[in-house]
Write an enzyme that holds these catalytic residues in place. Sequence first.
Site, PDB file in Angstrom:
ATOM      1  N   ASP A 238     -11.631   1.200  -1.754  1.00  0.00           N
ATOM      2  CA  ASP A 238     -11.493   2.652  -1.033  1.00  0.00           C
ATOM      3  C   ASP A 238     -12.402   3.514  -2.327  1.00  0.00           C
ATOM      4  OD1 ASP A 238      -9.631   2.780   0.601  1.00  0.00           O
ATOM      5  OD2 ASP A 238      -8.320   2.954  -0.072  1.00  0.00           O
TER       6      ASP A 238
ATOM      7  N   GLU B 198       1.037  -0.406  -5.467  1.00  0.00           N
ATOM      8  CA  GLU B 198      -0.123   0.193  -5.063  1.00  0.00           C
ATOM      9  C   GLU B 198       0.289   1.958  -5.350  1.00  0.00           C
ATOM     10  OE1 GLU B 198      -2.462   3.774  -3.805  1.00  0.00           O
ATOM     11  OE2 GLU B 198      -1.414   2.805  -1.816  1.00  0.00           O
TER      12      GLU B 198
ATOM     13  N   ASP C 268       0.608  -0.914  -0.091  1.00  0.00           N
ATOM     14  CA  ASP C 268       0.035  -0.105  -0.134  1.00  0.00           C
ATOM     15  C   ASP C 268       0.936   1.300  -0.331  1.00  0.00           C
ATOM     16  OD1 ASP C 268      -3.223   1.069   0.403  1.00  0.00           O
ATOM     17  OD2 ASP C 268      -2.116   1.659   1.950  1.00  0.00           O
TER      18      ASP C 268
END
Length: 286
Positions: free
Chosen positions: A181, A123, A76
């Site tokens: 998200d 990401e 992430d």
Amino acid sequence: VSPDSSDLWTHPELFQTDGAVHLTSVAGCPPDAFAADGQLWGNPLFDWDSMAKTGYAWWVRRIKHMCSTYDVVRIDHFRGFAGYYAIPYGEATARNGRWREGPGYALFAAIKKKLGSPRIIAEDLGFLTEDVTALLKQCGYPGMKVLEFAFDSRDTGSASASDYLPHNYPVNSVAYTGTHDNETLVSWYQTVTDAERAMVRDYLYDYATPEEQLYKSMIALILRSAAATCIVPMQDWLGLDNSARINKPSTVGQNWRWRLKKTQLTKKLQKEICLLTTRYGRKNWA
């Protein structure tokens, strides 16, 4: 890691602390179109100088363990390894943070030296700069391409919206309709502007499909891209609205509550998924 984690309490020298367990800076991201005050995540930041002195041993151990547990590891906030946003501890918002230099390729060189070439997805969303793009290229990891970003002026960060149009996806990438998200495709299409909805129709060259079925055309769009991997959330396969949304960034209390019911996995849906993945060469099971 969290402020009350065993990592911080046993090795405070590896994090931005006062030498004990008291944090001096915490993580987050600056204000943007979705959060006027930015996002104050509050978790500890790494002390990269201290990490470097150990050969990034903490990270090597962590990646090694995750690779023994998962087929692929998604890192992430990859941009934080080029430059990360640090917020003074005790701030009520993320407004007063500042950018600091991350470890860069040295971290990933250490990981590759010890572990070879683990399967990693980067990401690489958010506020991207040239150093992030260069780092991703140097690492060789696939980045992420989110279809919604191609048509939503709020969501592209510093990247060009055209980077998220499926005909521009490189093979070394992972394509998503949306991530955990994002809004579901159905609700996203309802909340963008009229002009942005028109852009979707124009790109699909589809002016006939009823709006309530258009999410299927958008799923097919990323499946036929060149991206080596495609990930379609179940909410999008099911055509659900935001009542099934997983996470809304910078909010607490209502997230990560949606659950898939067995009754939703109908024979019709199974057949539809099988047909689409077979049609576009993405059937990867026997």
